[in-house]
Design a protein around this motif. Structure first.
Motif, PDB file in Angstrom:
ATOM      1  N   SER A  67     -99.308 106.586 -51.871  1.00 24.33           N
ATOM      2  CA  SER A  67     -99.454 105.701 -53.027  1.00 24.33           C
ATOM      3  C   SER A  67     -99.784 106.472 -54.301  1.00 24.33           C
ATOM      4  CB  SER A  67    -100.537 104.645 -52.751  1.00 24.33           C
ATOM      5  OG  SER A  67    -101.798 105.290 -52.637  1.00 24.33           O
ATOM      6  N   THR A  68    -100.095 107.765 -54.177  1.00 27.06           N
ATOM      7  CA  THR A  68    -100.424 108.528 -55.387  1.00 27.06           C
ATOM      8  C   THR A  68     -99.142 108.844 -56.165  1.00 27.06           C
ATOM      9  OG1 THR A  68    -100.160 110.653 -54.289  1.00 27.06           O
ATOM     10  CG2 THR A  68    -102.344 109.663 -54.167  1.00 27.06           C
ATOM     11  N   GLU A  69     -99.329 109.162 -57.434  1.00 32.43           N
ATOM     12  CA  GLU A  69     -98.156 109.438 -58.269  1.00 32.43           C
ATOM     13  C   GLU A  69     -97.336 110.586 -57.703  1.00 32.43           C
ATOM     14  OE1 GLU A  69     -99.052 110.184 -62.387  1.00 32.43           O
ATOM     15  OE2 GLU A  69     -97.024 110.945 -62.760  1.00 32.43           O
ATOM     16  N   SER A  70     -98.061 111.588 -57.191  1.00 35.08           N
ATOM     17  CA  SER A  70     -97.373 112.787 -56.716  1.00 35.08           C
ATOM     18  C   SER A  70     -96.550 112.526 -55.454  1.00 35.08           C
ATOM     19  CB  SER A  70     -98.420 113.872 -56.453  1.00 35.08           C
ATOM     20  OG  SER A  70     -97.813 115.050 -56.047  1.00 35.08           O
ATOM     21  N   ARG A  72     -95.524 109.406 -54.380  1.00 34.54           N
ATOM     22  CA  ARG A  72     -94.798 108.133 -54.372  1.00 34.54           C
ATOM     23  C   ARG A  72     -93.305 108.330 -54.086  1.00 34.54           C
ATOM     24  NH1 ARG A  72     -96.767 105.774 -59.185  1.00 34.54           N
ATOM     25  NH2 ARG A  72     -98.692 105.561 -58.006  1.00 34.54           N
TER      26      ARG A  72
END
Ligand SMILES: Nc1nc2c(ncn2[C@@H]2O[C@H](COP(=O)(O)OP(=O)(O)OP(=O)(O)O)[C@@H](O)[C@H]2O)c(=O)[nH]1
Ligand SMILES: [Zn+2]
Length: 228
Positions: A67-70, A72
């Protein structure tokens, strides 16, 4: 899936190999040059959206938070990365008449090999040496590397890859002999599991004169650096 097609039809095909009948026509004085075989890998089975969903579930099952930006985009990247590894580039199997009757070895050395082991789906990488003794036709040199790529871009074992390249050249070029040597490092054996860092695996397939004639075999193995 292995590919075969009529050498003079220019049509791509996805029939299983070997197809010995798909040989290159003998040159005739006034015959037009045959159209090269177009070799196309069937990618119809690739469903990127489904692969991405499965990758997301796979990572979640391993406790990886995407779920983190990195992370995703990671399931999509995984799907595209494997699709790329399983999609060889199409090519024409261009051949030329062997007008001069060249009858010595033609050998392409140190062709890069990049494949994926079918047991762990981890990459194995190395080099291939691919040679043949010409018959009626000679092959565009780059095609030796393209045939290696064609069979490497799928879940593989190194033994099968080596034999498929040799058998395919034998069936489509009808040379007097074919030799294929592959040396590769399997990351499933170096990065994980037994962790035999630096180990490499050597496989070979020799056909025709290169298999049966001791001098030809020795010359091939010597030129590949395997035999002095
Ligand atoms: N013959 C062959 N074996 C391969 C190739 N690539 C990977 N393998 C082997 O496939 C085998 C699979 O064995 P398994 O015992 O089912 O798998 P594993 O428990 O992960 O085995 P380890 O790798 O020993 O940890 C391993 O010995 C791999 O080294 C290949 O190209 N050819
Ligand atoms: Zn493996």
């Amino acid at each position: 899936m292995d590919l075969a097609g009529s050498i003079n039809s220019h049509a791509s095909s996805t029939a299983d190999l070997p197809a010995p009948s798909a040989s290159i026509p003998r040159p005739q004085a006034s015959a037009p040059a045959p159209s090269p075989l177009r070799v196309v890998h069937d990618t119809d089975g690739i469903d990127l959206a489904e692969a991405e969903r499965a990758a997301a579930r796979f990572l979640a099952a391993l406790g990886i938070d995407t779920s983190t930006e990195s992370l995703r985009g990671t399931p999509g990247r995984m799907a595209r990365a494997y699709a790329e590894l399983f999609s060889p580039r199409p090519f024409d199997l261009t051949t030329f008449p062997n007008d001069e009757g060249y009858d010595e070895l033609v050998l392409a050395r140190s062709i890069p090999v990049r494949s994926v082991c079918e047991h762990h789906l981890l990459p194995f990488t190395g080099t291939a040496h691919v040679g043949y003794l010409p018959g009626h036709r000679i092959l565009g040199l780059s095609k030796l590397a393209r045939v290696v790529e064609h069979f490497a871009c799928r879940p593989q074992v190194q033994e099968r890859l080596t034999k498929q390249v040799a058998d395919w050249l034998q069936a489509h070029l009808e040379p007097k002999g074919v030799g294929v040597v592959i040396e590769a490092e399997h990351s499933c054996m170096t990065l994980r599991g037994v962790q035999a860092t630096g180990s490499s695996t050597l496989t070979s397939t020799l056909l025709g004169t290169l298999r049966h004639d001791a001098r030809s075999r020795a010359e091939f193995l010597s030129l590949t650096g395997l035999h002095s």
